[in-house]
Scaffold this active site. Structure first.
Site, PDB file in Angstrom:
ATOM      1  CB  ALA A  65      -0.914   0.009   1.216  1.00 30.83           C
ATOM      2  N   GLY A 108       1.600  -5.496   1.375  1.00 28.71           N
ATOM      3  CA  GLY A 108       0.609  -5.785   0.343  1.00 28.71           C
ATOM      4  C   GLY A 108       1.217  -6.347  -0.923  1.00 28.71           C
ATOM      5  CD  GLU A 111      -1.508  -8.664   2.671  1.00 28.42           C
ATOM      6  OE1 GLU A 111      -2.231  -9.107   3.575  1.00 28.42           O
ATOM      7  OE2 GLU A 111      -1.435  -7.447   2.396  1.00 28.42           O
ATOM      8  CD  GLU A 131       1.343  -6.123   6.106  1.00 28.98           C
ATOM      9  OE1 GLU A 131       0.942  -6.091   4.927  1.00 28.98           O
ATOM     10  OE2 GLU A 131       2.246  -6.912   6.492  1.00 28.98           O
TER      11      GLU A 131
END
Length: 257
Positions: A65, A108, A111, A131
């Site tokens: 992100a 992310g 991910e 995170e």
């Protein structure tokens, strides 16, 4: 400049590239919307049988992100209705998706790689879910997909520490399919995609449709799913072509229908 590009220079294979190298291919709202649209484009094109997801620049697959957008309160823009984070991690997908990771896949970005079916990574690449070091949760699939991909204790350690996992070690643990020299992740992923595309595309899709659910159902349910997949394959032209090509001692000519 397009923040996500789709190219089809290899037969039946699409290359989807996150194109924000100056921002380490971080996901902002524009990327999320464009990646969502790219998935739809790939999935709806009958001539595309496999897709490779990668990041531009060779330094980062994706840093996850864009924290500048998050700090501005724009976090919702990083999600789409169909794909959720980055327009990708929960997007319905039937075709084979391979992550080509050159550099780091963090948060992310990790991910995104975990949401693909397979991963080809350069030897200098690293994976991490940091995170917790920022008071966040890897809620875009990271906290459960990593546990499914590598041994439980090691997955828990990565989640709780945020430490990085080098690509060679990731391959030893089964997270990465292939490790290639630096700068060759895309070429390696395309090679893998071409091997997949040498097979009957509908049979591949139907097989993976069941395989993706292997940890979600018991044996009886999965057995039935396999039979149902076979029934869908049996009505295709390719179902007849495979045995015929074998009998005639020639390479099959798959139609994808």
């Amino acid at each position: 400049m397009d923040v996500v590009t789709v190219t089809t220079n290899v037969p039946h294979v699409a290359v989807v590239t996150i194109n924000r190298p100056d921002a380490r291919n971080a996901v902002n709202g524009e990327v999320a919307a464009a990646l969502d649209a790219a998935v739809k484009q790939v999935e709806n094109d009958p001539d595309i049988w496999a897709a490779v997801l990668t990041g531009a620049g060779g330094t980062a697959f994706s840093a996850g992100a864009d924290l500048k957008e998050v700090s501005k309160g724009n976090i919702d823009s990083l999600y789409t209705k169909d794909g959720q984070f980055a327009g990708f991690v929960k997007h319905p997908r039937d075709k084979v998706w391979i992550a080509a990771v050159d550099g780091f896949a963090l948060a992310g970005g990790c991910e995104l790689a975990l949401a693909c079916d397979m991963i080809v990574a350069s030897e200098n690449s690293t994976f991490a879910l940091p995170e917790v070091t920022r008071g966040l949760v890897a809620a875009a699939g990271g906290v459960y997909r990593i546990v499914r991909a590598i041994p439980r204790a090691l997955a828990f350690e990565l989640i709780a520490t945020g430490e990085r996992l080098p690509a060679p070690r990731a391959a030893e643990l089964g997270l990465v399919n292939r490790v290639v020299p630096q700068g060759e992740a895309l070429a390696g992923a395309l090679e893998l995609a071409q091997k997949i595309c040498a097979n009957a595309p509908i049979a591949v899709r139907e097989s993976l449709k069941v395989a993706r659910q292997a940890l979600d159902h018991d044996d009886d349910a999965l057995f039935d799913m396999g039979l149902e997949a076979q029934e869908r394959v049996k009505v295709t032209e390719d179902f007849r072509e495979g045995p015929l090509a074998f009998i005639e001692k020639r390479a099959p000519q798959w139609k994808g229908r």
